[in-house]
Each structure stands twice: as structure tokens, then as C-alpha cells.
Design an enzyme around this catalytic site. Structure first.
Site, PDB file in Angstrom:
ATOM      1  N   ASP A 192      10.304   5.033 -10.033  1.00 26.26           N
ATOM      2  CA  ASP A 192       9.901   5.516 -11.350  1.00 26.26           C
ATOM      3  C   ASP A 192      10.556   6.832 -11.716  1.00 26.26           C
ATOM      4  OD1 ASP A 192       8.357   3.283 -11.416  1.00 26.26           O
ATOM      5  OD2 ASP A 192       6.442   4.296 -11.743  1.00 26.26           O
ATOM      6  N   LYS A 248      -0.490  -4.148  -3.468  1.00 23.84           N
ATOM      7  CA  LYS A 248      -1.801  -3.574  -3.136  1.00 23.84           C
ATOM      8  C   LYS A 248      -1.892  -2.183  -3.747  1.00 23.84           C
ATOM      9  CE  LYS A 248      -4.903  -2.195   0.625  1.00 23.84           C
ATOM     10  NZ  LYS A 248      -5.105  -0.807   0.140  1.00 23.84           N
ATOM     11  N   SER A 269       0.814  -1.206   0.000  1.00 21.95           N
ATOM     12  CA  SER A 269       0.000   0.000   0.000  1.00 21.95           C
ATOM     13  C   SER A 269       0.863   1.278   0.000  1.00 21.95           C
ATOM     14  CB  SER A 269      -0.959  -0.037   1.192  1.00 21.95           C
ATOM     15  OG  SER A 269      -1.904   0.995   1.132  1.00 21.95           O
TER      16      SER A 269
END
Length: 570
Positions: free
Chosen positions: A310, A324, A299
């Protein structure tokens, strides 16, 4: 005589009313058990409950039926849309709120008795005279031992509104007579940042347990303390961090990203895309950074790790995270029970949703076991990427559809694993021995406040042999060859729990980190100046893998983490 047009609406209205009355009469008397309702699913459910309440052969508590039905209904949607009772909601939110009202002890339950494991410094219990090692046998003049002593019941009796009092009956080590101590409840802080220290002269380490209301300010304080010690590299450990508030993860990511960089965005059927971007005010935008993750990182942990990966801001080290990527909105009922309904998915800056498939609910629940059996914990080549490929800012390939795959893979270490060790750890015998040993040697151990000093002392006392004798008396037969093979595992587990009992979670983490392969690899990355990911060539795109045979004890870390859950705070 022709009727006047001005009476026409009146005649029509009277006709409609008469039609309804006649229709109702015939429906009630001639339609048998057929329901006179609009045949929608919502009405069917409501009417089913009314029928049961009105006509079922036995008396039924309809409220109980509703309580049992709601989790089943939500369970048909996805694994994270859930119904939570008022009591469960209170317990679940305590860690995330940053504080709760209680007496200020950390306890565990052994042999149907509450045993005080730690007393929170300057908390209500400490001020009243409660000591670590005390056994609580009475609460408010009522005996509280035996099968009724559960975690939930203990929390219920010990917690309470601020400034209220609770009378404890305590048996102290070496004493037979019950002491009575009255504690006035107060606000007890709960920490998200559970450990912060220098790994070496240049590298700071911060462990984040979850993402709560106070996680960001706790992190800022930890960073300020590390700055006073001159850190120039940073490790953020998110292993076993199951998540929390999205906003806290966004605030922390903002500290490390340049202005305008995308951190995460959310989007759902009824919720338009909402982007979270960095504002450029972060104080650590250029510091070398490593994030540690494992299969229990979920999460909000994955939001932070995904934003760093990223944007090629730092290196992710460990094993593939949980997966998740669903956003839940809490909705509370009048009785303070609530549902957490999935309303959107979140996406990392490259556009990937890292939510793993959940069409097969049973398979979703056993995903960890399947990963283990497939060999993913031991070899990066065994990781199954089922989602599409995406690219980081530097062009590195990352994958959606199942967690954050680390840039540097650290396998689970099984060196020294034997059936004797598994039984010793999973049966709770190590924990029982550690608690007993702590109690019997508390006076001597309490004089030590340094991890390494205590480690040296425990080794000199041969705690492993003492445990083996204890285990043999309690049903685990001595197996000398297995004990020798698992010696380092057993010593680490036993001594870590004693250190935890006497000192705190910070000391416990420092002790476990000493030979952790993820920590060793992280320090090597910093030394070689490779914490910042580099652009890949057109023919490249695979993450770097490094295998280890070092004698590190990652497997039993999960056992320790699982036991940590059973050490509750009240």
C-alpha cells in the site's frame, strides 16, 4: 392508636422479607419444574449445567462438558475465536516465545517409534551423546514404542522444566543393544528466521517462518550478516508463514518505511482505532525490496505485505494470500487454558480489511480447495475479487475482502505431476525412504557440509531408482512411464529430504530455491530495476501478470511444508 412514622421503614422491610419467604415457599412447592431464575441466556447455561450435575440419570463430568462446549460456543462467532487447553496453549506458543525447555532434538515418528532426525548444536542432547538417526525406545526406564507413541505424548515426556533430567533408552544404527543416556533439559531456542543467504552477488534472501517474540532481532542479525556480504537488494520470503505477533510485523515493516508512514491500524466495537506508524529510524528505507507470499501466508504476514504494497515500498510476488484480518486477544483461565477472542479487525494503510468472508464456516474451511478447483493457483484471471477497490500511494488498485493479491502472479506448476508422484509423496513413502537412506549412508553424507556437493553426490547415486525399488516392495507398483514423466519432481523431493536430514532447514531451502519461479522472477525484477512499483496512469490499475512454463516444483513444496510440521522439536 396511630403508628409512629419513624417505624414505617421497619414495617416495610419486614413486609418485603415476608413476601420473599412466602413467594419462595409457593414457588418451590407449587411451580413444578419451573426455575426461579432471571431468564437470561447466561443464567440458562449455568443452570443447565447445575441441573445436569444434580438430576441427570448417570454421573456426568461437568468439567468435560464445559471443555467440549466452549469450542462450539466460540466457533459460532468466527473461525479464529478459539478455546485452547493448557497443554495445547503450551505447544502452540513454543515457536512464538523464541525458546522452550527440552532436550534439544528434532524428531519424527516412524513405525510407532521416535526417530531423532536432527540434534540441535550444543544443546542438551548433543552434549549427552545423542546422535541423529538414534531411535528412542525407552523414556525414564519405561518402554515407549507402539500405538501410545504420538506427537503429543512424545513432547509431553521429553519436554520439562529446565535442569530436570530424563533417561533415554536408545537403539543406534547397526546396534541391537539399548544404550541408556541421561539428558539434563535446558533452554532450546526456536528460530523464526530459518534461512538467510545470498541469491547472487547483489541479492540477499531471508525466510521468515512465523512472527514470534524474537523475529525482529533475528531479522536484524540476518540483515547485518548479509550486509557483510555486500547485498543491495532484498527478498523476504513469507510463503507458508501463518503469522504470529502483530508487533513483530510492525517492527519489521518499520525498517523499510519512511517516517510517519502508516503500517497498519486496528479497530473494533469496543476497541477504538489504533494506528501503527513508522518512526523513520529504519536502516533499509531505500533498498529495493520484494516480498514473496502464497495461499498459506496469513495474519502478520499479510500485515507486512500489505504495508509494503500500500505504501508502494516494494513488490509483492506470488499468489493471493490467505485472508486473515481479525485480531485475537488471549485471555487465560486459572487452569492455564485460554480463549483467543476476536476483538478487532486490522486494516492496511489504504483502508482495506483483507479478512475473507466467514459467514459460511464450512466454505471458509474449504477455501483453499475452492481456489484450486476454480483455477486461481494457475491463472491470475481466475482470482475472484469480492471486496471493494482501494488505492495505493501511487494510485494502483488493490482489493479488500480476501487476502493480499500480489503485484506479480506466479502460478502453481503442474509439469511432471502424475498419480504415481502423488501417491509416493502423500503416502509417506518418500519420507520413509529418505530417512532409511540417510541412516544407512550417514557416515559418508556427514562429511559433506555444502548443498551443491551433496546434490551432486546424490544424483550420482541414482536415489530415484533406489526409491522406486523400495516403493515397489512397500506396495507402490513401478510405473515406468509415470516415473519418467515425474523424474525431476521425484528427484527433488527425495534429495531435498535427505539434504534436510543431514544438514538443516537452511540447506533444504537453498536447494528448493534453485529453480523456484518466484525466485527467478524476483531476480529479473532486480536486474531490470523494477522492484519499486511505479505510479499508474488513469486508464491503468491492473496488476502485472506473467505466466510461466518453467519446470519448477511448487506443488510438492506444500507436501514438504506439511511434513515439516510433523518433525517436532523437543
Amino acid at each position: 392508636m396511630k403508628k409512629s412514622p419513624r417505624f414505617t421503614p421497619l414495617w416495610i422491610a419486614m413486609g418485603v422479607v415476608m413476601g420473599i419467604l412466602i413467594g419462595t415457599f409457593y414457588a418451590n412447592h407449587f411451580s413444578g419444574n419451573r426455575l426461579n431464575i432471571i431468564n437470561t441466556s447466561g443464567n440458562k447455561l449455568n443452570n443447565l449445567l447445575h441441573i445436569i450435575d444434580d438430576q441427570y440419570v448417570d454421573t456426568v463430568n461437568v468439567n468435560d462438558l464445559v471443555e467440549k462446549a466452549m469450542p462450539q460456543i466460540l466457533g459460532e462467532l468466527d473461525p479464529h475465536s478459539v478455546y485452547i487447553t493448557a497443554r495445547e496453549g503450551e505447544i502452540a506458543n513454543d515457536d512464538l516465545r523464541g525458546s522452550f525447555s527440552g532436550i534439544g532434538i528434532e524428531f519424527t515418528i516412524r513405525q510407532d517409534t521416535i526417530r531423532v532426525q536432527n540434534v540441535i548444536g550444543n544443546g542438551p542432547a548433543e552434549r549427552a551423546g545423542v546422535l541423529a538417526g538414534d531411535k528412542i525406545v525407552e523414556v525414564d526406564d519405561s518402554v515407549f514404542v507402539g500405538k501410545k507413541v504420538t506427537n503429543e505424548e512424545a513432547m509431553h515426556r521429553l519436554k520439562g522444566p529446565k535442569d530436570t533430567k530424563v533417561k533415554l533408552g536408545i537403539i543406534r544404527y547397526g546396534e541391537k543393544k539399548i544404550r541408556h543416556i541421561t539428558v539434563t533439559r535446558g533452554e532450546i531456542p526456536t528460530k523464526s528466521v530459518t534461512c538467510s543467504y545470498m541469491l547472487d552477488d547483489e541479492t540477499g534472501y531471508i525466510k521468515i517462518k512465523n512472527f514470534g517474540e524474537n523475529t525482529y532481532p533475528e531479522l536484524i542479525i540476518a540483515l547485518a550478516q548479509l550486509a557483510q556480504k555486500g547485498f543491495s537488494n532484498l527478498v523476504i520470503d513469507l510463503r507458508n508463514n501463518t503469522g504470529g505477533y502483530l508487533e513483530s510485523a510492525v517492527q519489521i515493516a518499520n525498517e523499510f518505511l519512511s517516517r510517519g508512514q502508516l503500517i497498519v491500524y486496528t479497530e473494533g466495537r469496543r476497541y477504538p482505532r489504533q494506528e501503527y506508524r513508522s518512526d523513520g529510524r529504519g536502516s533499509y528505507q531505500h533498498m529495493p525490496l520484494v516480498i514473496l507470499v502464497d495461499e498459506a501466508s496469513a495474519s502478520a504476514s499479510e500485515i507486512l505485505a500489505g504495508a509494503i504494497q500500500d505504501n508502494d515500498r516494494g513488490t509483492i510476488v506470488g499468489r493471493r494470500s490467505f485472508g486473515k484480518g481479525l485480531v485475537q486477544k488471549p485471555m487465560e483461565f486459572s487452569d492455564h487454558s485460554m480463549i483467543r477472542l476476536t476483538i478487532a479487525r486490522y486494516y492496511t494503510p489504504s483502508g482495506r480489511c483483507i479478512q475473507k468472508p466467514y459467514n459460511d464456516g464450512e466454505k471458509y474451511e474449504t477455501d483453499w480447495i475452492e481456489r484450486y478447483q476454480h483455477g486461481e493457483f494457475f491463472s491470475e484471471d481466475s482470482i475472484r475479487h469480492t471486496g471493494p477497490e482501494y488505492h495505493t500511494a501511487n494510485g494502483r488498485i488493490v482489493y479488500g475482502g480476501g487476502g493480499i493479491t500480489p503485484d506479480i502472479f506466479i502460478p502453481e506448476d503442474t509439469v511432471g505431476m502424475t498419480s504415481y508422484y502423488k501417491e509416493a509423496s502423500m503416502s509417506g513413502l518418500i519420507l520413509q525412504f529418505a530417512y532409511n537412506y540417510t541412516d544407512e549412508n550417514r557416515a559418508r553424507l556427514s562429511k559433506m557440509d555444502d548443498v551443491r556437493e551433496m546434490e551432486r553426490y546424490l544424483k550420482s547415486q541414482n536415489t530415484l531408482e533406489q526409491f522406486v525399488v523400495f516403493a515397489d516392495k512397500n506396495g507402490l507398483k513401478r510405473r515406468n512411464l509415470m516415473i519418467q514423466k515425474s523424474k525431476k519432481l521425484l528427484e527433488r523431493f527425495i534429495n531435498s529430504r535427505i539434504i534436510y536430514n543431514i544438514l538443516n532447514e537452511q540447506a533444504w531451502t537453498e536447494y528448493l530455491n534453485q529453480d523456484d519461479p518466484a525466485i527467478i522472477e524476483t531476480l529479473r525484477l532486480f536486474r531490470e530495476g523494477r522492484a519499486f512499483p511505479q505510479p499508474v496512469k488513469a486508464t491503468e490499475g491492473q496488476t502485472i501478470a506473467r505466466a510461466y512454463d518453467s519446470s519448477v516444483f511448487r506443488l510438492f513444496r506444500r507436501h514438504l511444508a506439511a511434513d515439516r510440521i510433523n518433525s517436532l522439536i523437543s
